[in-house]
Enzyme design. Structure first.
Site, mmCIF file in Angstrom:
data_model
loop_
_atom_site.group_PDB
_atom_site.id
_atom_site.type_symbol
_atom_site.label_atom_id
_atom_site.label_comp_id
_atom_site.label_asym_id
_atom_site.label_seq_id
_atom_site.Cartn_x
_atom_site.Cartn_y
_atom_site.Cartn_z
ATOM 1 C CG ASP A 105 -1.973 1.061 1.173
ATOM 2 O OD1 ASP A 105 -2.028 1.789 0.163
ATOM 3 O OD2 ASP A 105 -2.751 1.177 2.138
ATOM 4 C CB ALA A 106 3.468 2.269 -2.138
ATOM 5 C CE LYS A 107 -3.654 5.119 0.337
ATOM 6 N NZ LYS A 107 -3.015 4.141 1.245
ATOM 7 N NE ARG A 108 6.246 4.743 -3.946
ATOM 8 C CZ ARG A 108 6.337 4.789 -2.620
ATOM 9 N NH1 ARG A 108 5.353 5.316 -1.921
ATOM 10 N NH2 ARG A 108 7.405 4.323 -1.993
ATOM 11 C CB THR A 158 -2.421 1.178 -3.420
ATOM 12 O OG1 THR A 158 -1.313 1.598 -2.603
ATOM 13 C CG2 THR A 158 -3.171 0.057 -2.724
#
Length: 276
Positions: free
Chosen positions: A94-97, A121
């Site tokens: 879950d890094a939301k790059r 993510t």
């Protein structure tokens, strides 16, 4: 892990639980804080205790990055431990790059070649060329932010165009042209309730990663009512409600009990919806 394998695990375990490894050094039990590599030690105990009841783990990279090199090392050890000991688990970073194409290519390399997670993510705001590098990896998944659980989701995600189509619907409809349901999931917060029916209207078969059950107030029953498909189509995440259920030396046993409770509820919901 491909879609067929993920679905088989869900049916076999009677669970669509994802355990969020949001491991904060300030929140783990005090007796662990002075051991060597306390983050990994905590994660290992949580994983060993909860693995029978979940099908996925989701470490949020911010909790590890905040500790610098030692935190990143603990994350790497955690992913490798799951891979080596529980290969049936789906691992989500879950890094939301989300950035321009060249930078996204390096983010994709970091997580899909170096760390070797199953899914990442990704924020879709910058459009196709920022997402495509993540989708070039066979057997890996992109999980796009679509309709999130935070109060600020209404600042942008519900804005409508002249046809009445809301921004989150545009995101889903457009992204579904970039990839199919075998490589593309969407984040939809559990607190959105009946809005899951609107999401399913535009994404009938994609898996949804659902944070917000438990500590954030989302209802597992509502998520299943509006969001479950004939194959399940859900990965419901719980983080704090499981991993911080106890601050004592029994933290792993209590985490297992909380995971088991959620799994049992999920088994009933899967049965009620004809999935198992």
């Amino acid at each position: 892990m491909n879609r067929t394998e993920l679905l088989e695990n869900i049916r076999r375990k009677g669970s669509f639980l994802c355990v969020g490894l949001d491991t904060d050094i300030k929140k783990i039990p005090e007796h662990l804080r002075n051991v060597e590599d306390p983050i990994f030690t905590f994660n290992k105990a949580i994983i060993d205790a909860t693995a029978p009841y979940c099908v996925a783990y989701k470490p949020n990279t911010a909790f590890y990055e905040s500790l610098g090199v030692e935190g990143w090392s603990a994350l790497d050890r955690t992913v490798k431990y799951i891979r080596d000991n529980y290969p049936d688990q789906f691992i989500i970073a879950d890094a939301k790059r989300g950035d321009i194409g060249n930078t996204s290519s390096l983010y994709a390399r970091a997580f899909f070649e170096n760390m070797v997670v199953d899914a990442l993510t990704v924020a879709p705001y910058m459009g196709f060329d920022s997402v495509k590098p993540f989708m070039d990896y066979s057997g890996r998944w992109v999980i796009l932010l679509a309709l999130t659980s935070n109060p600020g989701s209404r600042d942008f995600q519900f804005l409508s165009d002249m046809t009445g189509t809301r921004l989150f619907e545009h995101v889903i409809e457009t992204a579904r042209k970039w990839g199919n349901e075998d490589q593309l999931m969407f984040v939809v917060g559990a607190t959105q309730g009946a809005m899951f029916s609107e999401v399913r209207r535009v994404a009938p078969d994609n898996f949804l990663l659902v944070p917000g059950v438990g500590a954030q107030g989302g209802s597992l029953e509502e998520v299943a009512k509006w969001g479950m498909t004939r194959e399940c189509g859900l990965l419901v995440n719980s983080s704090r409600g499981i991993i911080y259920a106890s601050q004592g030396e029994d933290f792993a046993e209590v985490a297992a009990a909380e995971a088991r409770k959620l799994r049992d509820n999920m088994t009933m919901l899967l049965s009620a919806h004809g999935v198992i």
